[in-house]
Design an enzyme around this catalytic site. Structure first.
Site, PDB file in Angstrom:
ATOM      1  N   ASP A   1      -5.376  13.527   5.808  1.00 46.76           N
ATOM      2  CA  ASP A   1      -6.505  12.634   5.571  1.00 46.76           C
ATOM      3  C   ASP A   1      -7.563  13.472   4.864  1.00 46.76           C
ATOM      4  OD1 ASP A   1      -9.077  11.327   5.937  1.00 46.76           O
ATOM      5  OD2 ASP A   1      -8.119  10.042   7.432  1.00 46.76           O
ATOM      6  N   MET A   2      -8.086  12.960   3.767  1.00 44.38           N
ATOM      7  CA  MET A   2      -9.008  13.779   2.972  1.00 44.38           C
ATOM      8  C   MET A   2     -10.192  14.267   3.788  1.00 44.38           C
ATOM      9  SD  MET A   2     -10.824  10.852   0.588  1.00 44.38           S
ATOM     10  CE  MET A   2      -9.302  10.011   0.221  1.00 44.38           C
TER      11      MET A   2
ATOM     12  N   GLU B   1      -9.712   7.452  -6.556  1.00 34.65           N
ATOM     13  CA  GLU B   1      -9.687   6.037  -6.954  1.00 34.65           C
ATOM     14  C   GLU B   1      -9.666   5.189  -5.678  1.00 34.65           C
ATOM     15  OE1 GLU B   1      -6.170   4.605  -8.911  1.00 34.65           O
ATOM     16  OE2 GLU B   1      -4.987   6.349  -8.352  1.00 34.65           O
TER      17      GLU B   1
ATOM     18  N   GLU C   1     -13.400  -0.799   0.402  1.00 32.40           N
ATOM     19  CA  GLU C   1     -12.273  -0.027   0.935  1.00 32.40           C
ATOM     20  C   GLU C   1     -12.726   1.351   1.415  1.00 32.40           C
ATOM     21  OE1 GLU C   1      -8.930  -0.078  -1.714  1.00 32.40           O
ATOM     22  OE2 GLU C   1      -8.937  -2.264  -1.882  1.00 32.40           O
TER      23      GLU C   1
END
Length: 807
Positions: free
Chosen positions: A515-516, A538, A547
C-alpha cells in the site's frame, strides 16, 4: 454530411413507420407486406373505427336532448354510459402480426375537458380502447396528448388527464404508452378541424372564464409543463414515454434540449414539416436534420413516423412492382431547400400547399415514396461518431457504482478499459518529460544513491504498468536518466508488473508490493530508505477526489523529496452543474426497490440524455419568443454550454504544517483538539470540504440531480500547463477525446421544480470520520419577487455515508 461508410462505421439503424391520421382501410397482412416492400418497418392503426365514434356522438346528442336547459343539476341524474365495443367498432383482432403495429387511441377523445360530461365520456371510450388493445396483444400505443386550450381558457384538466394515463398503465401491464405532444404550446395550431372532436361539445359554462378577452400566447415550454405533470403523476413509469411531433419551424435550442433529455420513443414527421428544394424533392430543414441526428445517437434511439404523407403505394394493386427505398439519392435531389420567409411559417401557405401537391403528383411517378427515400438518405449519411461516442457505445446513461480501489483489487479487464485511452497517457508522458527537462535545466539535486545522477520516480498505484512504460519513454526522449519504482498493492497486478519488468522494461524497474501509504521509500545501499524526486499517480475519480486521491497522496508524501519534490498531478478541482435527467431518475427509482441507498449513491455515468438547467449566456431571448410566428430563415443553433462551477480543489504536495497537525490529531491526544466534526480524531479533517454555489436558471425545468466533473493540472512548468479535463466547457481545449472517466451524478430523491429566471443554491460537503469519506448534497431554488428572495423548494439532505469510500 460525411457518409459513415467512408469512416468504416456501420450504417445506423432507423426504424421508420407510416401513419395516416384517417386511415381508410384496416391494416391487413397484405397491407403490412406492401409497406415492408416499400422499406417501411411498421404501420399504425386506429384502435376503433368511425362507427364507434358515431355511437359516442349519438350518445352525447341523446343525453343533451334529454337535458336541454340544464335546469336539473347534473348530480341529480346519471351520466351516460358508453356500451362495450362491438366488432364494427374496431379493426383490431389478435394475430401474429399485431406486434408490427403501433396502435393510436382516438384523437377525438378529450380527457382534459373542463366539462365533466365530456371528460366522463372520454374516459370511458379511452379505457375501452386501452383494454381492448391490451387484450389483442398490442405492445405500443400512442395516446393523443392533452388539449391545452379550451376556447379562451388555458386547460386546467392536465391532472385528470394524467390520472387517466396512470389508470391506463394499470389496464395493460405490458403496454408501452407514448404521449403524442407538440414541441411547443401554440394555440394557433390547436384547431378544431375535426367536427366530431368531443372538445367542440364542451358546454359554454365550463369553458368561459375571466381570461376570455385576453390574448392567449404561445408558450415554448407549455407542452413540456403538461408532460412533466403527466409523468410525475405516473411516478416516472418506465412504460411511459414521449411521441414528439416535429413542427415545420423548429423552436429555439433550449426547447430542443429539453425534449432531448426526455424519454423520446417516437418522432412524428408530418407532411407539413417537409420543404421542397430546387429539384422538387421533399427535404427537411437543417435544424430538423441536426435534431434527428442528435436523437439517433441516444442509447435507445426513437422511431420515426412519417405522418399523412399519402397512402402506401400500390395498396389497391398488390401485383404492382415497387422500387425498394434504399436512400441512395443524387446530390441534387437531397440538397437542402432554400428558406424563403414564407417557407418557415408554422404551416404551409396556400401557395406552398398547392406547390407541394403538384410535386407529390409528379414525384410519385418516379419515386412513389419520396419522403421515405429522403429519411433513408439521412440514415445513410449520418455524421461519423466521435471517439467518445464510439468508446461509450452501450454505456450512455448507464449507472455504475464508483470504484473502491483502496478496498477492492481491480480485475485485469478494468485496468484494460482505462488503458484504452491514448490521450490520458500521452498527456501523462508529456507532463513527465517536461518535469524531467525542467529538473535538468534547473540543476536540481537528485535523491538517487546509486551515483548515476538519476532522477528517482515512483509510480504509486501502478496497476498493470502503463505509466511505468510512459515514464521510461519520457526518460528516453529527454535523455534524462531515471530510477523507476512501481508500487502496487494488488497482488495480481504485482505478478504482471514483474512479467513486464522481465519482458518489456529490461529489468530496470524496482517493483514493490505495498500500500503506497505504508511504503517507506527506495531502499538505499546502507539499508535505510531514501526519497523520491517525482511521484506519479493516476488516482483521480470522476469527481477528482472521490477515489481518495488526497488521502493516498498525503499518506505517501513522506517519501517525497521535501526540498523540491514534484507530484504528478500537482492539483485538481471538482466541478458541478444542475441537470434535468428524467431517464436516470426513472432508472434509480427502479433500483431503489432493491437498493435503499440508490438515491444516496453518487453514480458514475456517461451522461447523454440530459439538459443543463444553467447555461452560459442569457436564454431570455428564447423565453421572449413566445408568439410562435417568427418568419426569419432558420438558424442552425448548437447546444449551449453549461454553467459548470468549481466546487473545491486539492494541491500536492500538501503543506507540511497541515500534515504535521494531522499527525498530532491522530490518536486523540489532548493537543489534537476535541476530535473530528463528523467523528474520529479529525486527523483527516484537512481533506474535508464545503462549497455553496449559485446558478442562474433562465428557463423552467426539473432538477433531478447534479452532474460532477473534474479538471487536473498534471504539471505546470516552463512550457506551460499539462492538463486533463472532463468538464464539458474545457474538455475540448484541455484533453479532447479523453475517454478514461465518465462524469458523476448526484441524484435527488425528490426532483425540484425550477421556475424561469430563478436561482439554484447547491450546497456540497466532503465529509470524513478518519475511517471513510463520503459526500452530502442539498439543492434549493429561489425566485425574487418585489425585491425579496423567496425559497420555492428544498431537497432532502442526501448523504453517501453508508456506501462511502473506506480509507
Amino acid at each position: 454530411m460525411d457518409s459513415p461508410q467512408s469512416t468504416g462505421e456501420m450504417m445506423p439503424i432507423f426504424y421508420v413507420g407510416q401513419h395516416e391520421t384517417k386511415r381508410s382501410l384496416p391494416v391487413t397482412n397484405q397491407v403490412l407486406r406492401q409497406a415492408q416492400d416499400c422499406n417501411y418497418d411498421m404501420l399504425t392503426t386506429p384502435i376503433t373505427t368511425p362507427h364507434f365514434h358515431a355511437s359516442v356522438l349519438a350518445l352525447l346528442t341523446a343525453y343533451s336532448q334529454a337535458h336541454p336547459d340544464g335546469s336539473i343539476p347534473s348530480r341529480h341524474h346519471p351520466m351516460p354510459l358508453v356500451p362495450p365495443l362491438k366488432p364494427a367498432d374496431t379493426p383490431l383482432t389478435p394475430s401474429d402480426s399485431i406486434s408490427q403495429l403501433i396502435a393510436f387511441t382516438s384523437p377525438w377523445i378529450d380527457l382534459a375537458s373542463p366539462d365533466p360530461l365530456i371528460a366522463h365520456l372520454s374516459r370511458q371510450a379511452f379505457n375501452q380502447e386501452i383494454a381492448y388493445a391490451a387484450f389483442c396483444g398490442v405492445v405500443t400505443v400512442v395516446v393523443q396528448g392533452p388539449r391545452l386550450h379550451h376556447g379562451p381558457m388555458r386547460a386546467k384538466g392536465i391532472s385528470q388527464y394524467a390520472r387517466a394515463i396512470q389508470e391506463a398503465l394499470s389496464l395493460g401491464n405490458y403496454l408501452q404508452l407514448h404521449i403524442l405532444m407538440p414541441m411547443i404550446d401554440n394555440p394557433e395550431l390547436e384547431n378544431d378541424e375535426d367536427m366530431g372532436n368531443l372538445a367542440r361539445f364542451a358546454r359554454e359554462e365550463y369553458i368561459k372564464g375571466h381570461s376570455e378577452n385576453q390574448e392567449v400566447k404561445a408558450d415554448l415550454f407549455g407542452t413540456w409543463d403538461a408532460w412533466n405533470v403527466i409523468r410525475s403523476v405516473c411516478k416516472y413509469s418506465s412504460r411511459l414515454s414521449v411521441a414528439l411531433t416535429l413542427p415545420r419551424r423548429f423552436p429555439p435550442m433550449a426547447v430542443q434540449s429539453r425534449w432531448y433529455s426526455e424519454p423520446l420513443r417516437l418522432l412524428s414527421l408530418p407532411a407539413t414539416s417537409f420543404l421542397v428544394n430546387a429539384r422538387g424533392s421533399f427535404v427537411l430543414s437543417k435544424p430538423h436534420q441536426l435534431f434527428i441526428s442528435r436523437c439517433m445517437r441516444l442509447r435507445n434511439a426513437p422511431w420515426l413516423l412519417l405522418t399523412d404523407i399519402g397512402p402506401i403505394p400500390g395498396i389497391n394493386d398488390p401485383d404492382l412492382i415497387l422500387p425498394f427505398s434504399t436512400g441512395i439519392l443524387s446530390p441534387g435531389a437531397a440538397v437542402d431547400a432554400s428558406s424563403p420567409r414564407s417557407s418557415m411559417s408554422p404551416s404551409p401557405t396556400p401557395a406552398e400547399a398547392s406547390q407541394m401537391a403538384r410535386h407529390v403528383s409528379r414525384k410519385s411517378k418516379a419515386d412513389p415514396t419520396p419522403h421515405l427515400s429522403y429519411i433513408r438518405y439521412l440514415q445513410r449519411n449520418q455524421p461519423p461518431k466521435s471517439t467518445i461516442e464510439r468508446f461509450g457505445a452501450g454505456f450512455q446513461d448507464f449507472l455504475q457504482s464508483p470504484l473502491q480501489p483502496l478496498t477492492d483489487n481491480l480485475e485485469s479487464m478494468t485496468y484494460e478499459v482505462f488503458e484504452k485511452d491514448p490521450i490520458k497517457y500521452d498527456w501523462y508522458e508529456r507532463a513527465i518529460a517536461q518535469s524531467l527537462r525542467d529538473w535538468k535545466s534547473q540543476g536540481k539535486t537528485v535523491s538517487s544513491s546509486r551515483g548515476t545522477g538519476s532522477v528517482v520516480i515512483a509510480v504509486v498505484g501502478s496497476g498493470r504498468g502503463p505509466l511505468v512504460t510512459r515514464t521510461i519513454r519520457a526518460s528516453q526522449d529527454t535523455g534524462v536518466q531515471v530510477e523507476v519504482h512501481a508500487v502496487e498493492k494488488n497482488p495480481n497486478a504485482y505478478v504482471l508488473l514483474h512479467r513486464h519488468n522481465e519482458e518489456d522494461w529490461g529489468g530496470v524497474v524496482t517493483v514493490v508490493k505495498s500500500d503506497m501509504r505504508a511504503w517507506k521509500g527506495p531502499m538505499l545501499l546502507d539499508g535505510s530508505h531514501g526519497y523520491v524526486d517525482i511521484l506519479v499517480s493516476e488516482l483521480l475519480g470522476s469527481f477528482a477526489d472521490n477515489e481518495l486521491s488526497p488521502e493516498c497522496l498525503d499518506g505517501v508524501q513522506h517519501v517525497l523529496n521535501p526540498q523540491h519534490g514534484i507530484s504528478i498531478p500537482t492539483s485538481y478541482t471538482a466541478h458541478l452543474t444542475p441537470i434535468a435527467a428524467p431517464r436516470l431518475h426513472a432508472d434509480i427509482i427502479g433500483r431503489s426497490t432493491t437498493d435503499s441507498n440508490a438515491f444516496e449513491t453518487p453514480w458514475v455515468v456517461m451522461l447523454h440524455a440530459i439538459d443543463y438547467l444553467a447555461t452560459q449566456g442569457s436564454q431570455n431571448q428564447a423565453s421572449s419568443e413566445t408568439n410562435g410566428t417568427r418568419q426569419s430563415q432558420p438558424k442552425v443553433e448548437m447546444p449551449t454550454l453549461p454553467d459548470v462551477q468549481t466546487t473545491w480543489s486539492f494541491e500536492h504536495p500538501c503543506p507540511p504544517p497541515i500534515l504535521a497537525q494531522s499527525s498530532l490529531r491522530r490518536g486523540g491526544s489532548a493537543s489534537g483538539g476535541g476530535g473530528g466534526a463528523t467523528g474520529g480524531d479529525g486527523a483527516n479533517e484537512h481533506n474535508a470540504r464545503f462549497s455553496q454555489l449559485t446558478f442562474q436558471c433562465s428557463e423552467r425545468g426539473m432538477c433531478h440531480g447534479l452532474a460532477g466533473y473534474f479538471e487536473t493540472v498534471l504539471y505546470d512548468g516552463s512550457d506551460g500547463k499539462v492538463e486533463l479535463s472532463t468538464n464539458p466547457v474545457t474538455m475540448d481545449q484541455k484533453s479532447k477525446d479523453m475517454i478514461s472517466w465518465f462524469p458523476i451524478f448526484f441524484p435527488l430523491k425528490v426532483p425540484i421544480y425550477v421556475p424561469e429566471n430563478s436561482e439554484m443554491y447547491v450546497s456540497m460537503w466532503r465529509q470524513t470520520d478518519d475511517r471513510k469519506v463520503w459526500y452530502e448534497w442539498l439543492v434549493e431554488s429561489f425566485v425574487t419577487i418585489a425585491g425579496r428572495r423567496v425559497r420555492l423548494g428544498i431537497s432532502d439532505l442526501h448523504s453517501s455515508k453508508k456506501n462511502g469510500c473506506l480509507m
